[in-house]
Design a protein around this motif. Structure first.
Motif, PDB file in Angstrom:
ATOM      1  N   ASN A   1     -41.316  -5.816  -7.744  1.00  0.00           N
ATOM      2  CA  ASN A   1     -41.921  -4.556  -7.908  1.00  0.00           C
ATOM      3  C   ASN A   1     -41.404  -3.332  -6.807  1.00  0.00           C
ATOM      4  O   ASN A   1     -41.236  -2.354  -7.251  1.00  0.00           O
ATOM      5  CB  ASN A   1     -43.436  -4.509  -7.731  1.00  0.00           C
ATOM      6  N   ASP A   2     -41.039  -3.917  -5.722  1.00  0.00           N
ATOM      7  CA  ASP A   2     -40.348  -3.046  -4.506  1.00  0.00           C
ATOM      8  C   ASP A   2     -38.833  -2.753  -5.069  1.00  0.00           C
ATOM      9  O   ASP A   2     -38.669  -1.683  -4.226  1.00  0.00           O
ATOM     10  CB  ASP A   2     -40.456  -3.762  -3.306  1.00  0.00           C
ATOM     11  N   LEU A   3     -38.581  -3.241  -6.008  1.00  0.00           N
ATOM     12  CA  LEU A   3     -37.066  -3.097  -6.428  1.00  0.00           C
ATOM     13  C   LEU A   3     -36.928  -2.403  -7.725  1.00  0.00           C
ATOM     14  O   LEU A   3     -35.788  -1.939  -8.186  1.00  0.00           O
ATOM     15  CB  LEU A   3     -36.147  -4.586  -6.284  1.00  0.00           C
ATOM     16  N   ASP A   4     -38.197  -1.984  -8.290  1.00  0.00           N
ATOM     17  CA  ASP A   4     -38.068  -1.289  -9.419  1.00  0.00           C
ATOM     18  C   ASP A   4     -37.352  -0.165  -9.559  1.00  0.00           C
ATOM     19  O   ASP A   4     -36.618   0.440 -10.462  1.00  0.00           O
ATOM     20  CB  ASP A   4     -39.392  -1.107 -10.353  1.00  0.00           C
TER      21      ASP A   4
ATOM     22  N   GLN B   1     -34.702   0.822  -8.089  1.00  0.00           N
ATOM     23  CA  GLN B   1     -33.416   0.371  -8.024  1.00  0.00           C
ATOM     24  C   GLN B   1     -32.758   0.363  -9.382  1.00  0.00           C
ATOM     25  O   GLN B   1     -31.840   0.901  -9.831  1.00  0.00           O
ATOM     26  CB  GLN B   1     -33.137  -0.689  -7.063  1.00  0.00           C
ATOM     27  N   LEU B   2     -33.729  -0.119 -10.147  1.00  0.00           N
ATOM     28  CA  LEU B   2     -33.150  -0.161 -11.706  1.00  0.00           C
ATOM     29  C   LEU B   2     -33.235   1.169 -12.279  1.00  0.00           C
ATOM     30  O   LEU B   2     -32.232   1.560 -13.087  1.00  0.00           O
ATOM     31  CB  LEU B   2     -34.176  -1.278 -12.672  1.00  0.00           C
ATOM     32  N   GLU B   3     -34.279   2.134 -12.003  1.00  0.00           N
ATOM     33  CA  GLU B   3     -34.130   3.093 -12.454  1.00  0.00           C
ATOM     34  C   GLU B   3     -32.955   3.994 -11.885  1.00  0.00           C
ATOM     35  O   GLU B   3     -32.575   4.914 -12.605  1.00  0.00           O
ATOM     36  CB  GLU B   3     -35.540   4.020 -11.852  1.00  0.00           C
ATOM     37  N   ALA B   4     -32.574   3.969 -10.736  1.00  0.00           N
ATOM     38  CA  ALA B   4     -31.385   4.559 -10.190  1.00  0.00           C
ATOM     39  C   ALA B   4     -30.102   4.056 -10.911  1.00  0.00           C
ATOM     40  O   ALA B   4     -29.193   4.930 -11.264  1.00  0.00           O
ATOM     41  CB  ALA B   4     -31.257   4.304  -8.618  1.00  0.00           C
ATOM     42  N   LEU B   5     -30.034   2.740 -11.145  1.00  0.00           N
ATOM     43  CA  LEU B   5     -28.973   2.398 -12.023  1.00  0.00           C
ATOM     44  C   LEU B   5     -28.811   3.152 -13.375  1.00  0.00           C
ATOM     45  O   LEU B   5     -27.790   3.216 -13.725  1.00  0.00           O
ATOM     46  CB  LEU B   5     -29.182   0.661 -12.239  1.00  0.00           C
ATOM     47  N   GLU B   6     -29.978   3.238 -14.140  1.00  0.00           N
ATOM     48  CA  GLU B   6     -30.040   3.771 -15.257  1.00  0.00           C
ATOM     49  C   GLU B   6     -29.685   5.432 -15.070  1.00  0.00           C
ATOM     50  O   GLU B   6     -28.906   5.744 -15.849  1.00  0.00           O
ATOM     51  CB  GLU B   6     -31.486   3.759 -15.721  1.00  0.00           C
ATOM     52  N   SER B   7     -30.165   5.860 -13.996  1.00  0.00           N
ATOM     53  CA  SER B   7     -29.924   7.235 -13.971  1.00  0.00           C
ATOM     54  C   SER B   7     -28.280   7.578 -13.523  1.00  0.00           C
ATOM     55  O   SER B   7     -27.374   8.401 -14.186  1.00  0.00           O
ATOM     56  CB  SER B   7     -30.504   7.795 -12.900  1.00  0.00           C
ATOM     57  N   ASN B   8     -27.662   6.528 -12.670  1.00  0.00           N
ATOM     58  CA  ASN B   8     -26.412   6.693 -12.260  1.00  0.00           C
ATOM     59  C   ASN B   8     -25.457   6.394 -13.289  1.00  0.00           C
ATOM     60  O   ASN B   8     -24.215   6.904 -13.261  1.00  0.00           O
ATOM     61  CB  ASN B   8     -26.108   5.769 -10.903  1.00  0.00           C
ATOM     62  N   TRP B   9     -25.614   5.549 -14.446  1.00  0.00           N
ATOM     63  CA  TRP B   9     -24.638   5.139 -15.087  1.00  0.00           C
ATOM     64  C   TRP B   9     -24.946   5.361 -16.665  1.00  0.00           C
ATOM     65  O   TRP B   9     -24.183   5.078 -17.603  1.00  0.00           O
ATOM     66  CB  TRP B   9     -24.420   3.692 -15.231  1.00  0.00           C
ATOM     67  N   GLY B  10     -26.148   6.094 -16.880  1.00  0.00           N
ATOM     68  CA  GLY B  10     -26.583   6.526 -18.381  1.00  0.00           C
ATOM     69  C   GLY B  10     -26.747   5.124 -19.193  1.00  0.00           C
ATOM     70  O   GLY B  10     -26.386   5.472 -20.216  1.00  0.00           O
TER      71      GLY B  10
ATOM     72  N   ASP C   1     -36.429  -4.416 -20.978  1.00  0.00           N
ATOM     73  CA  ASP C   1     -37.462  -4.709 -20.120  1.00  0.00           C
ATOM     74  C   ASP C   1     -37.361  -6.444 -19.549  1.00  0.00           C
ATOM     75  O   ASP C   1     -38.190  -6.682 -18.783  1.00  0.00           O
ATOM     76  CB  ASP C   1     -38.895  -4.718 -21.084  1.00  0.00           C
ATOM     77  N   SER C   2     -36.716  -7.084 -20.454  1.00  0.00           N
ATOM     78  CA  SER C   2     -36.616  -8.452 -20.022  1.00  0.00           C
ATOM     79  C   SER C   2     -35.931  -8.935 -18.658  1.00  0.00           C
ATOM     80  O   SER C   2     -35.826  -9.793 -18.194  1.00  0.00           O
ATOM     81  CB  SER C   2     -35.952  -9.096 -21.249  1.00  0.00           C
ATOM     82  N   VAL C   3     -34.891  -7.737 -17.933  1.00  0.00           N
ATOM     83  CA  VAL C   3     -34.365  -7.959 -16.897  1.00  0.00           C
ATOM     84  C   VAL C   3     -35.062  -7.829 -15.657  1.00  0.00           C
ATOM     85  O   VAL C   3     -36.055  -6.879 -15.573  1.00  0.00           O
ATOM     86  CB  VAL C   3     -33.128  -6.812 -17.070  1.00  0.00           C
ATOM     87  N   VAL C   4     -34.941  -8.764 -14.808  1.00  0.00           N
ATOM     88  CA  VAL C   4     -35.687  -8.640 -13.698  1.00  0.00           C
ATOM     89  C   VAL C   4     -34.707  -8.623 -12.397  1.00  0.00           C
ATOM     90  O   VAL C   4     -33.850  -9.424 -12.301  1.00  0.00           O
ATOM     91  CB  VAL C   4     -36.741 -10.048 -13.478  1.00  0.00           C
ATOM     92  N   LEU C   5     -34.832  -7.702 -11.757  1.00  0.00           N
ATOM     93  CA  LEU C   5     -34.238  -7.559 -10.519  1.00  0.00           C
ATOM     94  C   LEU C   5     -34.642  -8.373  -9.210  1.00  0.00           C
ATOM     95  O   LEU C   5     -35.448  -8.315  -8.979  1.00  0.00           O
ATOM     96  CB  LEU C   5     -34.016  -6.106  -9.907  1.00  0.00           C
ATOM     97  N   GLN C   6     -33.815  -9.266  -9.060  1.00  0.00           N
ATOM     98  CA  GLN C   6     -34.223 -10.483  -7.928  1.00  0.00           C
ATOM     99  C   GLN C   6     -33.871 -10.204  -6.585  1.00  0.00           C
ATOM    100  O   GLN C   6     -34.423 -10.440  -5.841  1.00  0.00           O
ATOM    101  CB  GLN C   6     -33.763 -11.930  -8.374  1.00  0.00           C
ATOM    102  N   GLU C   7     -32.752  -9.492  -6.437  1.00  0.00           N
ATOM    103  CA  GLU C   7     -32.027  -9.151  -5.305  1.00  0.00           C
ATOM    104  C   GLU C   7     -31.300  -7.890  -5.364  1.00  0.00           C
ATOM    105  O   GLU C   7     -30.731  -7.768  -6.326  1.00  0.00           O
ATOM    106  CB  GLU C   7     -31.114 -10.348  -4.396  1.00  0.00           C
ATOM    107  N   TYR C   8     -31.124  -6.958  -4.276  1.00  0.00           N
ATOM    108  CA  TYR C   8     -30.421  -6.035  -4.237  1.00  0.00           C
ATOM    109  C   TYR C   8     -29.764  -6.079  -2.751  1.00  0.00           C
ATOM    110  O   TYR C   8     -30.539  -5.859  -1.867  1.00  0.00           O
ATOM    111  CB  TYR C   8     -31.439  -4.479  -4.539  1.00  0.00           C
TER     112      TYR C   8
END
Length: 177
Positions: free
Chosen positions: A57-60, A62-71, A76-83
């Motif tokens: 949850n602390d990394l969520d 980052q996924l939003e930034a990924l969406e914003s940066n790259w369009g 929803d099934s993707v889980v960010l494990q490390e960044y």
């Protein structure tokens, strides 16, 4: 008498000079204070990202930034494990490595045609991993199966790679310069 200044005139001149000084100096002080606050507020955040105790949850964000940066839209099934991220430059330039558990991504942008990376791409992946402090994750880029998702040069690229031997393991390597 023009040569004789009244005390009211002297106060007005002094007040005007003080006001001008306040108008000129105050914005610089405010900007400096805001910059200092942001710099100190970012330190605990960087520590949380580097900590192994940080939950997904602390990394969520980052996924939003990924969406914003790259369009793109991250399923929803993707889980960010490390960044892992390099230091961010003054204009937002950085390298980043996302370690994802990407189950059920068939038919999405995370399901491209993966191939062996070109020697140029292997070199780029290695430089991104080194810059982001993730060489332990990407120890042999030539063994990966990858696809360029967005961009295709050394200035701005998003590369997806399957992690060998890890079911649904996916790396995203991001370079923004």
């Amino acid at each position: 008498m023009i040569g004789n200044s009244s005390s009211a005139c002297k106060l007005t001149t002094k007040a005007a000079l003080t006001l001008m000084a306040v108008i000129i100096i105050t914005p610089a002080l405010i900007v400096g204070a805001i910059s200092l606050t942001i710099a100190h507020a970012g330190a605990p955040l960087a520590g949380a990202l580097a900590s192994e105790e940080a939950g997904n949850n602390d990394l969520d964000w980052q996924l939003e930034a990924l969406e914003s940066n790259w369009g793109v839209t991250v399923p929803d099934s993707v889980v960010l494990q490390e960044y892992h991220e390099s230091e961010v430059g003054p204009h937002g330039e950085h390298d980043a490595v996302y370690v994802l558990h990407a189950a059920e991504v068939e038919g999405t942008w995370l399901d491209p045609e993966f191939t062996s990376p070109s020697p140029h791409r292997v070199n780029l992946i290695g430089r991104i991993a080194e810059s982001a402090g993730a060489t332990d994750i990407v120890d042999d880029a030539s063994a990966l199966s990858c696809a360029v998702v967005k961009g295709n040069d050394v200035y701005r690229s998003l590369t997806a790679c399957r992690m060998p031997g890890i079911d649904a393991g996916l790396l995203l390597l991001e370079r923004i310069t």
